[in-house]
Design a protein around this motif. Structure first.
Motif, mmCIF file in Angstrom:
data_model
loop_
_atom_site.group_PDB
_atom_site.id
_atom_site.type_symbol
_atom_site.label_atom_id
_atom_site.label_comp_id
_atom_site.label_asym_id
_atom_site.label_seq_id
_atom_site.Cartn_x
_atom_site.Cartn_y
_atom_site.Cartn_z
ATOM 1 N N ILE A 317 -8.227 6.120 1.515
ATOM 2 C CA ILE A 317 -8.254 6.409 0.076
ATOM 3 C C ILE A 317 -6.967 5.908 -0.579
ATOM 4 O O ILE A 317 -6.982 5.306 -1.649
ATOM 5 C CB ILE A 317 -8.426 7.926 -0.177
ATOM 6 C CG1 ILE A 317 -9.817 8.363 0.274
ATOM 7 C CG2 ILE A 317 -8.209 8.266 -1.653
ATOM 8 C CD1 ILE A 317 -10.068 9.845 0.158
ATOM 9 N N VAL A 318 -5.844 6.129 0.115
ATOM 10 C CA VAL A 318 -4.560 5.691 -0.439
ATOM 11 C C VAL A 318 -4.524 4.170 -0.572
ATOM 12 O O VAL A 318 -4.128 3.623 -1.609
ATOM 13 C CB VAL A 318 -3.399 6.199 0.445
ATOM 14 C CG1 VAL A 318 -2.080 5.532 0.025
ATOM 15 C CG2 VAL A 318 -3.279 7.696 0.349
ATOM 16 N N THR A 319 -4.970 3.459 0.469
ATOM 17 C CA THR A 319 -4.999 1.991 0.411
ATOM 18 C C THR A 319 -5.842 1.523 -0.764
ATOM 19 O O THR A 319 -5.439 0.651 -1.541
ATOM 20 C CB THR A 319 -5.573 1.419 1.708
ATOM 21 O OG1 THR A 319 -4.881 1.974 2.821
ATOM 22 C CG2 THR A 319 -5.444 -0.096 1.734
ATOM 23 N N GLY A 320 -7.029 2.115 -0.899
ATOM 24 C CA GLY A 320 -7.926 1.732 -1.987
ATOM 25 C C GLY A 320 -7.306 1.990 -3.344
ATOM 26 O O GLY A 320 -7.386 1.150 -4.246
ATOM 27 N N THR A 321 -6.664 3.155 -3.470
ATOM 28 C CA THR A 321 -6.048 3.492 -4.753
ATOM 29 C C THR A 321 -4.934 2.507 -5.095
ATOM 30 O O THR A 321 -4.834 2.044 -6.232
ATOM 31 C CB THR A 321 -5.469 4.925 -4.702
ATOM 32 O OG1 THR A 321 -6.478 5.799 -4.207
ATOM 33 C CG2 THR A 321 -5.007 5.372 -6.074
ATOM 34 N N LEU A 322 -4.115 2.182 -4.089
ATOM 35 C CA LEU A 322 -3.038 1.218 -4.332
ATOM 36 C C LEU A 322 -3.606 -0.120 -4.780
ATOM 37 O O LEU A 322 -3.063 -0.776 -5.660
ATOM 38 C CB LEU A 322 -2.197 1.033 -3.065
ATOM 39 C CG LEU A 322 -1.213 2.159 -2.748
ATOM 40 C CD1 LEU A 322 -0.525 1.897 -1.421
ATOM 41 C CD2 LEU A 322 -0.188 2.296 -3.864
ATOM 42 N N LEU A 323 -4.718 -0.523 -4.159
ATOM 43 C CA LEU A 323 -5.347 -1.790 -4.519
ATOM 44 C C LEU A 323 -5.760 -1.783 -5.989
ATOM 45 O O LEU A 323 -5.459 -2.702 -6.749
ATOM 46 C CB LEU A 323 -6.567 -2.037 -3.619
ATOM 47 C CG LEU A 323 -7.381 -3.310 -3.853
ATOM 48 C CD1 LEU A 323 -6.531 -4.535 -3.599
ATOM 49 C CD2 LEU A 323 -8.600 -3.342 -2.954
ATOM 50 N N VAL A 324 -6.435 -0.707 -6.408
ATOM 51 C CA VAL A 324 -6.891 -0.621 -7.793
ATOM 52 C C VAL A 324 -5.702 -0.583 -8.747
ATOM 53 O O VAL A 324 -5.662 -1.304 -9.745
ATOM 54 C CB VAL A 324 -7.790 0.621 -7.984
ATOM 55 C CG1 VAL A 324 -8.103 0.828 -9.456
ATOM 56 C CG2 VAL A 324 -9.065 0.482 -7.179
ATOM 57 N N VAL A 325 -4.703 0.249 -8.403
ATOM 58 C CA VAL A 325 -3.535 0.373 -9.280
ATOM 59 C C VAL A 325 -2.830 -0.972 -9.423
ATOM 60 O O VAL A 325 -2.428 -1.364 -10.518
ATOM 61 C CB VAL A 325 -2.556 1.439 -8.711
ATOM 62 C CG1 VAL A 325 -1.203 1.349 -9.425
ATOM 63 C CG2 VAL A 325 -3.150 2.822 -8.893
ATOM 64 N N SER A 326 -2.723 -1.701 -8.306
ATOM 65 C CA SER A 326 -1.992 -2.965 -8.364
ATOM 66 C C SER A 326 -2.722 -3.992 -9.218
ATOM 67 O O SER A 326 -2.113 -4.916 -9.740
ATOM 68 C CB SER A 326 -1.753 -3.514 -6.961
ATOM 69 O OG SER A 326 -2.984 -3.791 -6.334
ATOM 70 N N VAL A 327 -4.028 -3.842 -9.367
ATOM 71 C CA VAL A 327 -4.760 -4.762 -10.234
ATOM 72 C C VAL A 327 -4.704 -4.295 -11.680
ATOM 73 O O VAL A 327 -4.509 -5.077 -12.595
ATOM 74 C CB VAL A 327 -6.235 -4.902 -9.775
ATOM 75 C CG1 VAL A 327 -7.009 -5.756 -10.754
ATOM 76 C CG2 VAL A 327 -6.297 -5.492 -8.383
ATOM 77 N N VAL A 328 -4.852 -2.979 -11.858
ATOM 78 C CA VAL A 328 -4.944 -2.446 -13.217
ATOM 79 C C VAL A 328 -3.591 -2.433 -13.918
ATOM 80 O O VAL A 328 -3.475 -2.818 -15.073
ATOM 81 C CB VAL A 328 -5.541 -1.017 -13.187
ATOM 82 C CG1 VAL A 328 -5.451 -0.373 -14.565
ATOM 83 C CG2 VAL A 328 -6.981 -1.065 -12.707
ATOM 84 N N LEU A 329 -2.544 -2.032 -13.189
ATOM 85 C CA LEU A 329 -1.251 -1.806 -13.830
ATOM 86 C C LEU A 329 -0.691 -3.047 -14.532
ATOM 87 O O LEU A 329 -0.329 -2.967 -15.707
ATOM 88 C CB LEU A 329 -0.257 -1.261 -12.799
ATOM 89 C CG LEU A 329 0.894 -0.446 -13.392
ATOM 90 C CD1 LEU A 329 0.352 0.768 -14.130
ATOM 91 C CD2 LEU A 329 1.866 -0.020 -12.304
ATOM 92 N N PRO A 330 -0.612 -4.198 -13.837
ATOM 93 C CA PRO A 330 -0.049 -5.376 -14.526
ATOM 94 C C PRO A 330 -0.831 -5.746 -15.769
ATOM 95 O O PRO A 330 -0.256 -6.137 -16.788
ATOM 96 C CB PRO A 330 -0.136 -6.493 -13.482
ATOM 97 C CG PRO A 330 -0.489 -5.874 -12.206
ATOM 98 C CD PRO A 330 -0.975 -4.491 -12.450
ATOM 99 N N ASN A 331 -2.154 -5.593 -15.729
ATOM 100 C CA ASN A 331 -2.972 -5.909 -16.901
ATOM 101 C C ASN A 331 -2.675 -4.959 -18.044
ATOM 102 O O ASN A 331 -2.564 -5.366 -19.194
ATOM 103 C CB ASN A 331 -4.461 -5.832 -16.542
ATOM 104 C CG ASN A 331 -4.926 -7.089 -15.865
ATOM 105 O OD1 ASN A 331 -4.575 -8.186 -16.280
ATOM 106 N ND2 ASN A 331 -5.694 -6.933 -14.815
#
Lengths: 347, 505
Positions: A317-331
């Protein structure tokens, strides 16, 4: 406008000072995506050292490095692939297929030196299949590598089935996890650093690297600039497959076990680490230093949670969340900045 | 019809509208009144601001200054949807239909008539479509897919769509550029019937015969400014041209006389099925050869094939006598060809990359030492060209997207001139850039020819073609229909050849 517009006061060399929005070098460095990843890494290391028992030991950092070795290796060519606007999701399956082939060849009785070389050739071929489907057939790499992800994993099961080959000689398996003399650091860290320097120079300091950013930002303009776009992409997919196989050989020896399901799902951790490192999923942006930070950040968080006895489901879950955050945050940040820019009164 | 009550406010007017993009003032103080029951022509050279004006009316751009009035009341169009609600419809040169949907679905997209259970009522939709086409006096089957319709029919579908939401203001942006003679006639009768039904029509065209045949009043724009509006009866083609150009053609396009040298570029029998056929010409050192013709005649396609971006089926390309392999831009560059492409933003530059990286993108390998590129070498190489082309930029490390159109074009030129080409191909070298930079580009091209380069220039701007070229090649529907030496090239002779008529000279 007055006719003297053709003789401007300032040429390219005499650059006029920018009145507003001018920032110092330090500010610009701090504003890069890489620096925020490194910052997050330092914070999480500090937090883990203070909060998690046993994190800040030499022994543990050795384990941490071994734990992320495969991710770090595969992330290097993956960075180049994603900078050009493509993606390779078949890497974990390539690793698994390599492991299965390695086990089967060992059972047949080939020497490990030969097997290792054959495995790298296999990785190059698997990468070439991806590359040819993307470049010659003109298919999107997302679709192609999702397909080969399933295909390569399936092949691995065909070759080795459910069994595990685990009778590799200790000289090899022990060697894989051996530490540099007098330190808790495994020698694989050295290989990772050497390859990181090679890929870093390739990406940031060679004509080839420049062309990757051009392709990732605008492949049509790249083509009009004489860059061989398709050949470049093919080379990157071959590199990605080869390094995934290298990681497969290492993985098999590290755990002393050749299995078809080795590194199942690892591609997500690799992509998460690369994106976390500030590489844009849309291509054209990113730096290798940031990716190394992303890999370490991911490794630190996972290691700390493991030490704190958090379940493996939670880790995923943590890996998945980091993945989503890393895509969403810069945008999200980009959008906020753009809004602030348009809100400024026209000068 | 001739006497209109002057009291009724026009359905749409612009008052003192200004709009700028970065350092380029696309529109400055433009006022325009579109009256009901009138076809209004908008004339101006490429880059005069017509497209920006259309996009402002359509709600794509918001004016920096001035206002838009609907029926005399100040209105803000925050989005194209706002403009549509106010009754403004725009027909673009290349319609944007959904190819896999039926004609009727395209017309009623998002507003489909519904039957019970919120299902789309196809019967009602087809009947409504038939009624619209009947009003236009054309026959297109409502249930057929949009794919495969001619451009002319696609435009009619767009017009029907505009009528379906009772558009009172219809903007037609160069609708006839890709139409045949009979299709143009049909479009005109549709436009006239819309006018007679009380719509205000804005018609944009480069063809004066059309403007004078169709329109009631003509507004001229130049360099983003409003110049004049007059009834057609009080104007001649000459007056309009003079107002559009606003200056003597000869002073703007300073082509020096040069020594002709050896043949550097030789194209023979170049054919790509369905795009161009049997194209042959040569360009000598010191010569500027223009490739003229209407949009869609296949000029850009030819130069793309020469440079190796596209492949071709037959023919040969030679540079200084040596045959060039096809489909390999890198080989073309090695042989000394440079191509400044048509679409600056999409093909010429990597917009988010820095100015210096763009300027050195073609010389990556030449600038590297032992395989490594240093920032310093890129910076130095870029500075040389920024200086030589008098680039107006903040920092060379800024993204190239921060520059004005003219300065962006200079970066593209720098990128290609830095490769020291023998053959320079420029495709629409001054499209969308300001007048000052335009003159600089023309001077530069002339100077380069003087230094012995062979220059091949694709241009849709007749004054540019006539002013710059030593020879003019005219293309029509994929073939070269005329080759005119400088002395014989006139607006008429080029236009005749470009529209497929036989040469008059």
């Amino acid at each position: 406008m007055a006719p003297d517009v053709t003789t401007p006061p300032a040429g390219g060399t005499a650059l006029p000072p920018r009145p507003a929005g001018q920032r110092s070098v330090l500010q610009r460095v701090l504003a890069t995506r890489e620096s925020s990843v490194i910052g997050a890494l330092l914070v999480s290391i500090l937090a883990a050292s203070l909060l998690v028992d046993g994190f800040a030991s030499g022994r543990n950092s050795g384990f941490l490095i071994l734990d992320i070795a495969a991710i770090a290796l595969i992330a290097l060519p993956m960075t180049l692939v994603i900078v050009t606007g493509e993606i390779d999701l078949s890497v974990a399956s390539t690793l698994g297929l390599t492991s299965a082939v390695m086990g089967q060849l060992w059972v047949i009785g080939l020497p490990l030196e030969t097997i290792a070389v054959l495995c790298l050739v296999l990785g190059a071929l698997l990468g070439a299949v991806n590359g040819l489907l993307v470049t010659v057939a003109g298919l999107p790499s997302l679709a192609v590598t999702i397909g080969t992800m399933a295909m390569y994993r399936g092949l691995a099961y065909v070759i080795l089935g459910d069994q595990a080959v685990a009778d590799f000689p200790f000289s090899w398996t022990g060697g894989a996890t051996a530490r540099l003399s007098g330190t808790p650091i495994p020698w694989i860290a050295l290989l990772i650093i050497v390859l990181a320097v090679v890929f870093g120079l390739l990406l940031h300091a060679t004509p080839f690297g420049r062309s990757l950013y051009a392709i990732g930002s605008n492949d049509e303009a790249a083509r009009f600039s004489g860059i061989p776009v398709l050949r470049t992409k093919l080379v990157l997919f071959i590199a990605s497959g080869t390094v995934a196989s290298l990681a497969g050989v290492f993985w098999t020896l590290q755990y002393g076990s050749a299995r078809a399901d080795n590194a199942f799902g690892l591609e997500l951790s690799v992509v998460a680490a690369v994106l976390l490192g500030g590489v844009s999923i849309f291509g054209g942006k990113g730096a290798l230093l940031g990716v190394l930070g992303g890999v370490l950040l991911l490794g630190t968080i996972r290691n700390a949670l493991q030490l704190a006895d958090v379940s493996s489901d939670m880790l995923s879950i943590v890996t998945g969340t980091l993945l989503v955050v890393s895509v969403v945050l810069p945008n999200a940040i980009e959008r906020v900045r753009a809004r602030r820019r348009t809100a400024e009164p026209p000068s | 019809m001739t006497d209109r009550p002057p009291a009724a406010p026009p359905p749409l007017s612009l008052v003192g509208v200004a709009k700028s993009f970065g350092m380029v003032n696309a529109l400055q103080g433009v006022s325009l009144e579109l009256r009901a029951g009138e076809i209004h022509a908008l004339c101006g050279e490429n880059g005069a601001g017509k497209s920006t004006l259309v996009k402002t009316i359509a709600g794509v751009h918001r004016p920096d200054e001035g206002r838009i009035e609907v029926d005399g009341a100040p209105t803000e169009f925050a989005s194209p949807a706002d403009a549509q609600r106010a009754g403004v419809a725009v027909i673009y040169q290349e319609p944007t239909l959904f190819p896999d949907l039926s004609v009727a679905e395209n017309i009623f997209m998002g507003r489909q008539p519904l039957s019970r259970g919120r299902r789309i009522d196809r019967t009602a939709m087809y009947a409504a479509t038939d009624r619209l086409f009947a009003r236009l006096g054309v026959r297109i089957a409502p249930e057929r897919p949009a794919r495969g319709l001619s451009i002319a029919d696609q435009q009619l579908v767009e017009i029907a769509k505009a009528m379906s939401f009772d558009a009172r203001v219809l903007i037609m942006d160069e609708p006839t550029a890709a139409l045949s003679g009979t299709e143009v006639e049909r479009l005109f009768s549709v436009a006239r019937s819309l006018r007679d039904q009380g719509a205000a029509v804005l018609f944009i065209s480069h063809r004066f015969d059309e403007v004078f045949a169709l329109c009631d009043r003509i507004t001229v724009m130049r360099d983003g400014r409003y110049i004049s509006t007059d009834p057609v009866a009080e104007l001649t083609v000459d007056t309009v041209v003079r107002r559009m150009v606003g200056r003597e053609v000869n002073t703007l396009f300073p082509k020096q006389d040069t020594e002709r040298g050896e043949v550097l570029l030789e194209v023979d029998g170049l054919t790509r099925a369905g795009v161009f056929s049997d194209v042959g010409f040569d360009v000598r050192a010191g010569e500027i050869v223009a490739l003229a013709g209407l949009v869609g005649a296949g000029r850009s396609e030819v130069v793309r094939a020469v440079f190796g971006i596209d492949r071709y089926d037959f023919g040969t390309v030679r540079v200084a006598g040596a045959a060039l392999p096809q489909g390999r831009p890198a080989a073309a560059m090695a042989a000394g060809i440079a191509l400044v492409p048509e679409d600056r933003r999409q093909q010429g530059l990597v917009m988010e990359m820095s100015i210096e990286r763009n300027a050195t993108l073609t010389r990556r390998s030449a600038l590297s030492r032992f395989g490594l590129l240093s920032r310093r070498s890129e910076e130095k190489a870029a500075e040389v060209w920024a200086d030589r082309l008098q680039l107006k930029a903040g920092h060379l490390t800024d993204a190239v997207s921060t520059l004005s159109g003219g300065n962006q074009q200079k970066v593209v030129l720098a990128k290609w001139l830095a490769t020291r080409p023998r053959v320079l191909i420029v495709d629409e070298p001054t499209r969308g850039i300001d007048v000052g930079t335009k003159a600089e580009v023309h001077r530069l091209l002339s100077h380069l020819a003087g230094e012995g380069l062979a220059v091949l220039m694709v241009s849709s701007e007749l004054p540019e073609v006539l002013g710059m070229a030593d020879r003019v090649l005219v293309m029509h529907e994929g073939r070269i229909t005329a080759e005119l030496p400088r002395g014989e090239a006139t607006e008429e002779s080029v236009m005749y050849a470009a529209t497929g008529h036989k040469e008059v000279a």
